[in-house]
Motif scaffolding. Structure first.
Motif, short mmCIF file in Angstrom:
data_model
loop_
_atom_site.label_atom_id
_atom_site.label_comp_id
_atom_site.label_asym_id
_atom_site.label_seq_id
_atom_site.Cartn_x
_atom_site.Cartn_y
_atom_site.Cartn_z
N UNK A 277 -2.87 -8.82 -5.82
CA UNK A 277 -2.16 -7.36 -6.07
C UNK A 277 -2.57 -6.77 -7.23
N UNK A 278 -2.70 -7.59 -8.25
CA UNK A 278 -3.40 -7.17 -9.72
C UNK A 278 -4.93 -6.70 -9.47
N UNK A 279 -5.65 -7.53 -8.81
CA UNK A 279 -6.83 -7.31 -8.76
C UNK A 279 -7.06 -5.87 -7.63
N UNK A 280 -6.31 -5.71 -6.88
CA UNK A 280 -6.43 -4.55 -5.72
C UNK A 280 -5.86 -3.31 -6.82
N UNK B 135 -5.73 0.93 -16.11
CA UNK B 135 -4.78 0.71 -14.91
C UNK B 135 -4.06 -0.51 -15.27
N UNK B 136 -3.96 -0.76 -16.64
CA UNK B 136 -3.45 -1.73 -17.40
C UNK B 136 -1.83 -1.78 -17.25
N UNK C 99 -8.18 -0.08 -7.54
CA UNK C 99 -7.81 1.38 -7.21
C UNK C 99 -7.83 2.45 -8.37
N UNK C 100 -7.31 1.64 -9.29
CA UNK C 100 -7.08 2.71 -10.66
C UNK C 100 -8.57 3.16 -11.09
N UNK C 101 -9.41 1.82 -10.94
CA UNK C 101 -10.96 2.46 -11.40
C UNK C 101 -11.31 3.51 -10.52
N UNK C 102 -11.18 3.41 -9.03
CA UNK C 102 -11.97 4.30 -8.38
C UNK C 102 -11.30 5.54 -8.32
N UNK C 103 -9.80 5.59 -8.77
CA UNK C 103 -9.26 7.05 -8.91
C UNK C 103 -9.10 7.83 -10.24
N UNK C 104 -9.70 7.09 -11.09
CA UNK C 104 -9.62 7.40 -12.58
C UNK C 104 -8.21 7.59 -13.09
N UNK C 105 -7.23 6.43 -12.66
CA UNK C 105 -5.84 6.56 -13.19
C UNK C 105 -5.66 5.56 -14.39
N UNK D 221 3.91 0.51 -5.48
CA UNK D 221 3.48 -0.60 -6.26
C UNK D 221 4.70 -1.56 -6.72
N UNK D 222 5.64 -0.93 -7.14
CA UNK D 222 7.02 -1.42 -7.66
C UNK D 222 7.73 -2.16 -6.54
#
Length: 424
Positions: free
Chosen positions: A184-187, A90-91, A191-197, A138-139
């Motif tokens: 926003x960064x934490x969220x 998610x970086x 989110x990326x961790x949960x969705x595998x993005x 996000x943007x």
């Protein structure tokens, strides 16, 4: 007269008449129908409203943002942010927030931030298999930091309207900007961790040292601008001119990304954007003059003071009111019209005018990412090639995160006033 003006203005809004024209038409109609003032007053007030030294910063910061975009500064900032946070899952999404925070510290405009950073980040996120709707949402939300982290055009407008130190507003904006950026960064990371993005976000990133070297002059720009303001080397208005010269020197002389032929289109784009904002400010100034002459601010202040018995209830009511206003009315116009009305009432409840100014700016900035007239949404959709309806579902969680931060900013004044206390 006031009721007539409001009805005319709202009616014109509903007919999709441009905001500045709607406000000016309502004001002219009110003068013609309910006063004996000559219409020459219209021209006088339009001119005197924008005849302000602090307002000169608006077109210069817009020009600086456009020069940064064309001069390759924004791309180097993106590469630097990717080198800092882009190697975790998610970086790339996290780097969007970080880049917007850095770019915002010079441009002062959320729309400029959306186009400058979004044109690079959104295609990169789509290439890394992020949902396009998520990337655009996000943007749009991250670009909101453009008017919260100093320098900020809405902060300049509030300072002029409420007669508050612009330098103090800039210092007070650091805390809320860091809070929202961090949230926003934490969220995004969760989110990326949960969705595998974003599992492959580190592929192709520059090394930290190389990215820092490439972005050194770009990173030095906010240090010069913000540091110069806080150390008293130059005023916020003078800082905007310094930002323009620095962007020209770096973009043309060092990075060589801007040629003499490019200056014409950049200046034209900046003039058009500045003209729109200044026209809105002038029209809103005329409207504000008329309602103040009619005693509306004093009447509203007395009514609120009588109807609402405490400062925390007043702030809650103001937040809900501004959240709705921000959805329909452009931020600059809202501040010019409402700041002279609400700031004295806030002072009645013992609320620091700088703290209240940040509450207004953050709340109205949220309106930039909420339908139906969120300018950041339109800009992000244009870059991503999506319709507004497509990104609404992805946008809601971001709005909730920012609104939660707004509540913290509202009821924990230290978030706003800590950095002001350090500087002033």
């Amino acid at each position: 007269m006031t009721s007539f003006m409001l009805l005319v203005m709202v009616g014109l809004f509903a007919l999709s008449v441009p905001i500045a024209i709607a406000i000016a038409a309502a004001s002219i109609g009110g003068i013609a129908a309910f006063t004996t003032m000559p219409l020459i007053v219209v021209a006088q007030k339009l001119v005197t409203t924008i005849d302000s030294f602090p307002l000169m910063a608006v077109p210069f910061f817009i020009l600086a943002g456009n020069l940064m975009e064309a001069g390759g500064i924004s791309r180097r900032l993106v590469d630097f942010a990717k080198a800092v946070v882009g190697n975790v899952q998610g970086g790339l999404a996290c780097s969007c927030v970080l880049t917007c925070m850095i770019f915002a510290s010079v441009s002062g405009s959320s729309v400029a931030t959306t186009f400058a950073i979004g044109s690079i980040i959104i295609p990169a996120m789509i290439k890394h298999r992020y949902p396009p709707e998520f990337a655009a949402a996000l943007q749009a939300t991250s670009a909101e930091l453009g008017v919260i982290i100093p320098p900020s055009i809405p902060m300049i407008l509030y300072g002029v309207s409420a007669e508050v130190s612009i330098g103090e507003m800039f210092a007070a904006g650091v805390g809320p900007g860091l809070l929202i950026g961090g949230a926003l960064t934490l969220f995004v990371y969760v989110t990326c961790k949960m969705n595998g993005w974003g599992k492959e976000d580190g592929v192709g990133n520059l090394g930290f040292v190389k990215a820092t070297e490439r972005a050194a002059l770009a990173l030095l720009m906010p240090v010069i601008i913000i540091g110069g303001i806080y150390r008293g080397v130059f005023t916020p208005t003078e800082a905007s001119v310094v930002a323009v010269f620095y962007a020209v020197i770096v973009g043309m002389g060092v990075y060589r990304a801007i040629g003499w032929r490019d200056l014409g289109p950049i200046l034209k784009k900046s003039v058009l954007s500045s003209s729109i904002i200044m026209f809105i400010i002038a029209a809103a100034g005329l409207f504000s003059f008329l309602i103040t002459r009619a005693g509306v601010p004093a009447a509203i202040g007395a009514w609120i003071a009588e109807a609402i018995g405490s400062g925390w209830a007043f702030l809650l009511a103001v937040n809900l009111f501004l959240f709705v206003v921000g959805m329909f009315i452009e931020t600059s116009a809202s501040i010019i019209v409402l700041a002279p009305i609400l700031a004295p009432v806030a002072a009645h409840f013992g609320i620091d005018p700088v703290h209240f100014g940040l509450i207004m700016v953050v709340n109205l900035a949220l309106g930039m990412v909420t339908p139906p007239f969120g300018v950041n949404l339109f800009a992000a959709c244009q870059v991503a090639g999506l319709s507004l309806e497509q990104i609404i579902g992805r946008l809601v969680p971001f709005v909730i995160v920012v609104f939660a931060c707004l509540m913290v900013i509202t009821y924990v004044p230290a978030v706003t006033l800590f950095f002001r206390g350090l500087v002033f």
